[in-house]
Structures are given as structure tokens and as C-alpha cells.
Scaffold this active site. Structure first.
Site, PDB file in Angstrom:
ATOM      1  N   LYS A 176       0.867  -1.178   0.000  1.00 31.41           N
ATOM      2  CA  LYS A 176       0.000   0.000   0.000  1.00 31.41           C
ATOM      3  C   LYS A 176       0.904   1.229   0.000  1.00 31.41           C
ATOM      4  O   LYS A 176       1.420   1.645   1.032  1.00 31.41           O
ATOM      5  CB  LYS A 176      -0.911   0.000   1.214  1.00 31.41           C
ATOM      6  CG  LYS A 176      -2.215   0.824   1.072  1.00 31.41           C
ATOM      7  CD  LYS A 176      -2.023   2.305   0.896  1.00 31.41           C
ATOM      8  CE  LYS A 176      -1.701   3.000   2.199  1.00 31.41           C
ATOM      9  NZ  LYS A 176      -1.617   4.511   2.024  1.00 31.41           N
ATOM     10  N   GLY A 207      -4.413   3.671  -2.220  1.00 27.10           N
ATOM     11  CA  GLY A 207      -5.540   4.139  -1.428  1.00 27.10           C
ATOM     12  C   GLY A 207      -5.075   4.917  -0.220  1.00 27.10           C
ATOM     13  O   GLY A 207      -3.885   5.190  -0.056  1.00 27.10           O
ATOM     14  N   GLY A 209      -4.797   5.616   4.015  1.00 35.44           N
ATOM     15  CA  GLY A 209      -4.524   4.826   5.199  1.00 35.44           C
ATOM     16  C   GLY A 209      -5.767   4.406   5.938  1.00 35.44           C
ATOM     17  O   GLY A 209      -5.864   3.270   6.429  1.00 35.44           O
ATOM     18  N   VAL A 212      -7.629   1.480   2.915  1.00 31.06           N
ATOM     19  CA  VAL A 212      -6.835   0.302   2.568  1.00 31.06           C
ATOM     20  C   VAL A 212      -5.860  -0.054   3.677  1.00 31.06           C
ATOM     21  O   VAL A 212      -5.735  -1.224   4.066  1.00 31.06           O
ATOM     22  CB  VAL A 212      -6.090   0.542   1.236  1.00 31.06           C
ATOM     23  CG1 VAL A 212      -5.150  -0.623   0.933  1.00 31.06           C
ATOM     24  CG2 VAL A 212      -7.078   0.728   0.097  1.00 31.06           C
ATOM     25  N   GLY A 213      -5.148   0.954   4.202  1.00 34.07           N
ATOM     26  CA  GLY A 213      -4.172   0.682   5.252  1.00 34.07           C
ATOM     27  C   GLY A 213      -4.798   0.029   6.462  1.00 34.07           C
ATOM     28  O   GLY A 213      -4.303  -0.983   6.969  1.00 34.07           O
ATOM     29  N   GLU A 251       9.480   1.572  11.004  1.00 29.66           N
ATOM     30  CA  GLU A 251      10.595   2.507  10.787  1.00 29.66           C
ATOM     31  C   GLU A 251       9.974   3.890  10.812  1.00 29.66           C
ATOM     32  O   GLU A 251       9.257   4.278   9.888  1.00 29.66           O
ATOM     33  CB  GLU A 251      11.284   2.207   9.443  1.00 29.66           C
ATOM     34  CG  GLU A 251      12.680   2.797   9.358  1.00 29.66           C
ATOM     35  CD  GLU A 251      12.683   4.188   8.752  1.00 29.66           C
ATOM     36  OE1 GLU A 251      12.698   5.155   9.550  1.00 29.66           O
ATOM     37  OE2 GLU A 251      12.662   4.305   7.527  1.00 29.66           O
ATOM     38  N   CYS A 285      14.022  10.695   7.074  1.00 34.94           N
ATOM     39  CA  CYS A 285      13.847  10.374   8.487  1.00 34.94           C
ATOM     40  C   CYS A 285      15.167  10.395   9.246  1.00 34.94           C
ATOM     41  O   CYS A 285      15.194  10.651  10.445  1.00 34.94           O
ATOM     42  CB  CYS A 285      13.163   9.022   8.646  1.00 34.94           C
ATOM     43  SG  CYS A 285      14.007   7.672   7.803  1.00 34.94           S
ATOM     44  N   GLU A 384      10.190  16.231  15.150  1.00 35.21           N
ATOM     45  CA  GLU A 384      10.595  16.034  13.759  1.00 35.21           C
ATOM     46  C   GLU A 384       9.864  17.042  12.870  1.00 35.21           C
ATOM     47  O   GLU A 384       8.638  17.109  12.867  1.00 35.21           O
ATOM     48  CB  GLU A 384      10.281  14.614  13.306  1.00 35.21           C
ATOM     49  CG  GLU A 384      10.775  14.317  11.902  1.00 35.21           C
ATOM     50  CD  GLU A 384      10.537  12.883  11.478  1.00 35.21           C
ATOM     51  OE1 GLU A 384      11.466  12.265  10.931  1.00 35.21           O
ATOM     52  OE2 GLU A 384       9.418  12.382  11.701  1.00 35.21           O
TER      53      GLU A 384
END
Length: 477
Positions: A176, A207, A209, A212-213, A251, A285, A384
């Protein structure tokens, strides 16, 4: 419209080895961050599409898991070769999707993923899937069906890390991709189709989150979720996956320090830090977003950082400008809000700011920004930002530098610069982070990658990355 900027339209999903119509009729528009114009469209997949893809992956799993490792490695090599053959296309596509300057996009976003896929062919062949331990035979077997959920900043690279390892281990995958940058995942599916990868081994469903996620993460027939994204999103993934006690690798975010010791070459250290911080417009990241310098050299470091930042002139990534846009309007506003927060909390704005770069009112551009005299407890030193923003923090002792470096919820990456490799290595051992570069040590795609603390769970790349996709069985003889 120039060929490079034509609209790319995908109308089908890749499920069970075929391009199939989605169950819904809606599409997701992919916006080019440099122009704010539509560069492509993909289907907006639904939970029903996710269900169909999981079914295809489950049906393919037993046969793929039983495929000799030599054959699995052969398929990975075919995928590698197919990606290499399309590296120029992929580099241009991701430069448009994400905003990375095209020369870097071709190298990092196109060629590097192909290398990673190829590396897992070799790693699978070398791996001890069976070994004798006393009177027992210890087997390492594939976990099962894997949901691979990837972000927009390195869309194909992150997918390659997951797909290469999973397929090498004998797992099947439902991918995905991020709705912000999904197009390169379809190119991977093109390659899988062209080389004849067995049906259902790799499936791609685009799609959101929440649709589909969420369906993949909660699905009882999904044995593992491999997710790359923000730390808040990772927490939600882990919580949902816990209901079915499936394996999760995460991650997540970072707030990585670059610690410059008093015996380091300051010019070299600061230049390397600024350049790494601004890679992919700061959408990395592992960016070194906190530059820690001895207080006695703070002002000198600030002057160097400002000079280097001026070299990162924003502009069109297809024209190979030094600094491209961030990937979306939402991210642009997020980065600008952090810059304003830094000013409000009393950090010194050295260069840059929240205003659009001169002459670039269109496109999701952010000025390359440097703050000095940043306190460790400031928001810009703790959270972040995911943009081209560097915070310079002075310290008075090596112990204080370590405390500042370790003083966030993150632990993904870091750097140490010293005139002595041994001294640099000694300090690197004290940092609570998954990776540390000493004096500019290069990135190694065979070394494990992942984070401490809230930067994640598990590892990607190399042997450790392959092992994440294996279960262990002991057979007593």
C-alpha cells in the site's frame, strides 16, 4: 505539455498477477509539488480491494514459501534487472512526485532500490534457513502474508527494502504506497508483471490509510505489517495490529544529532551536516537536524552553516536545482509552522524563514533555514520537522553533548565528527540510536537500519532485514 511533465494515469490495481479494475470508482490525484498541478491519477482502493489482494497473497503463499531459495533469488534478480532498465523513468517520476532534484532522484530513488532488491537475492542464498542445534533442527520459515505500507519521501526505496526481504524470505506481499507518491509502486508492479513473477506473490493496492491501510493492518489473514512513516502513525499501526497479535516492524521518525567534537575539522563537519540535513528538502527520516557544537565554536559554526545553506538555491527538481520543494501543501505548512515556532520560542533565525523563497510563490517550496542558539528543550530541537531546517545547539562538555543528543524520544540516526577516529567511535557508542556515521562514514545498504526508542521496532536491510520476515521452528530429533 513537455513529455517529462505528462499526466500519468493508472486505472487498475495489481492483484493476483493481473491488472484488475478497482471495486470503487474514485481516483486519487497525485499533485506535482514543484508546479501544484496534477501529474497523475491512481485508483482509490477500498477495503474490498484490500480483501481481494490479501486473498491473492494468501493463495500464493504456500507455493511461494515452498519455492527453492535459488528460484526465489532468481526472481529477485529479474526484478532488479527490470528496475535498472527503467531507472531513468523512475528517477524522473519520483523527482516529480516527491520534489527531489532529478540527478539525486535517479541515483537514490531509482538505482538504490534496484540495488537493494538485488542484494536480497544474495542474502537469501547465503542465509542459514536450517541448522542443527544439539539434538534439534532449527528451521527459519517465512512469516506469511505481509502488508507493506510505505511513505512518500522515498517511495520506491522503502518498498524495495520490504519487498526484497519479504520475497527472499518466502513471504507474499500486499503493498500500500503513500497516496502522495504512489506512482513508482505501479512501476514495480509493471516490472513484476513483465518478468512473470508468480501470481499473488506481489500485489499493489493504492488508497488512503484509513481505508486500505486500516483494512490490511487489522486483517486476520495478514501475518505481518511492515510500516514506514511518522511516529504517531506508527503507534496507531502497532495498536491496531495488536488485536490480532501479528508481527510488526516500524521505521518511524527521527531527530538525529550531529555531534561535532572540539578536535574536529569544523568546516568539513558543518558542511556535511547541512548537506545531509537538506537532502530531499529535509524529507529524510535520518536527517541530521540538530548540529551540536562546542560553545566556544558556536558562532564560527553558524557562519559556516549560513554560507553552506546559501548554496541550496530552491528551484525546479527537473532542472536539477539544488533544493526542491517538499512533497505536499500540508507538509509545506507544517514546516513553516515549525519555523515560526522556533522564532516565537527565542531561537535566532540565521537564514531562511517561513516566507516563500523569492520568485517561487507557486510550488511547495520552503526556504533553507538555519537557527542558532537553540536550547535543547525548544520545540524545533525536540520534534521532527521533515523539512530543510537545521538547529544549532551549543554544549559545554562531551557529557552534556551526549545528554543533549540522547535527549529526545527518537533514536534513528546520528553523526560524530572528531579529529580522532577512536574518540569519535567512543562517543558513537554512547549515542542511543540505530545508526551513527563517524567522520562521514558512508551509507551501507547491507547493514541493518532501524531505530531505538520511538524511532521504531525491528530492522530493515541486510541479514537483519531478511530475518524480520522469518519465524523460528525447533524440531527435536
Amino acid at each position: 505539455m513537455p513529455e517529462a511533465r505528462k499526466v500519468r494515469v493508472r486505472e487498475s490495481l495489481y492483484i493476483g498477477g493481473e491488472w484488475v479494475a478497482p471495486s470503487g470508482s474514485e481516483a486519487i490525484e497525485v499533485v506535482e509539488p514543484a508546479t501544484e498541478e496534477v501529474l497523475g491519477r491512481v485508483p482509490r482502493g477500498t477495503p474490498a480491494d484490500a480483501e481481494r489482494a490479501v486473498g491473492a497473497a494468501r493463495a500464493a503463499f504456500e507455493g511461494w514459501a515452498a519455492t527453492p531459495v535459488e528460484e526465489r533469488a532468481g526472481w529477485l534478480r529479474r526484478l532488479h534487472e527490470g528496475l535498472v532498465g527503467r531507472s531513468d523513468e523512475i528517477g524522473t517520476l519520483i523527482a516529480r512526485e516527491v520534489g527531489m532534484p532529478i540527478s539525486m532522484a535517479t541515483l537514490i530513488q531509482a538505482i538504490a532500490p534496484a540495488l537493494v532488491v538485488g542484494s536480497f537475492a544474495d542474502l537469501a542464498l547465503e542465509h542459514p534457513f536450517e541448522e542443527k542445534v544439539g539434538a534439534s533442527l532449527v528451521l527459519r520459515e517465512p512469516v506469511g502474508v505481509v502488508a507493506a505500507i510505505t511513505p512518500c519521501n522515498y517511495p520506491l526505496y522503502q518498498l524495495a527494502c520490504k519487498v526484497g526481504a519479504a520475497l527472499g524470505a518466502g513471504c507474499t506481499v500486499v503493498a500500500k504506497p503513500s497516496e502522495v507518491a504512489p506512482l513508482s509502486a505501479f512501476v514495480l508492479a509493471d516490472v513484476a508483471s513483465e518478468v512473470g513473477l508468480p501470481a499473488g506473490v506481489l500485489n499493489v493496492v493504492s488508497g488512503y490509510g484509513e481505508d486500505v491501510g486500516a483494512a490490511l493492518i487489522s486483517h486476520p489473514e495478514v501475518d505481518m505489517v511492515s510500516f514506514t512513516g511518522s511516529t504517531p502513525a506508527g503507534r496507531a499501526v502497532a495498536a491496531t495490529a495488536a488485536a490480532t497479535v501479528k508481527r510488526v516492524t516500524l521505521e518511524l521518525g527521527g531527530k538525529s544529532p550531529s555531534v561535532v567534537l572540539d578536535d574536529a575539522d569544523l568546516e568539513e563537519a558543518v558542511r556535511a551536516t547541512v548537506s545531509q540535513c537538506y537532502l530531499n528538502a529535509g524529507q529524510t527520516c535520518l536527517s541530521w537536524t540538530r548540529l551540536l557544537v562546542p560553545r566556544s565554536r558556536h558562532d564560527e559554526a553558524v557562519a559556516i552553516a549560513a554560507k553552506v545553506a546559501e548554496e541550496f538555491v530552491p528551484g525546479d527538481p527537473l532542472a536539477d536545482a539544488r533544493l526542491g520543494p517538499v512533497a505536499s501543501k500540508v507538509q509545506q505548512e507544517r514546516v513553516r509552522s515549525y519555523i515560526r515556532k522556533g522564532i516565537e520560542e527565542g531561537a535566532t533565525l540565521v537564514i531562511g524563514g517561513p516566507e516563500p523563497p523569492v520568485g517561487l510563490d507557486r510550488g511547495y517550496y520552503v526556504q533553507p533555514t538555519v537557527f542558532s542558539n537553540v536550547r535543547p528543550d525548544m520545540t524545533i530541537a525536540q520534534e521532527e520537522i521533515f523539512g530543510p531546517v537545521l538547529s544549532i545547539i551549543p554544549y559545554d562538555s562531551e557529557d552534556e553533548a551526549v545528554a543533549i543528543a540522547n535527549g529526545t524520544i527518537y533514536g534513528l540516526h546520528g553523526a560524530v565528527f572528531s579529529g580522532s577516529r577512536e574518540r569519535g567511535l567512543a562517543l558513537a557508542r554512547r549515542l542511543r540510536t540505530g545508526q551513527v556515521d563517524v567522520n562521514g562514514g558512508g551509507y551501507n545498504h547491507l547493514a541493518p537500519f532501524g531505530g531505538y526508542k520511538q524511532s521504531g521496532l525491528g530492522r530493515e536491510l541486510g541479514r537483519s532485514g531478511l530475518e524480520e520476515y522469518l519465524e523460528t521452528k525447533s524440531v527435536q530429533l
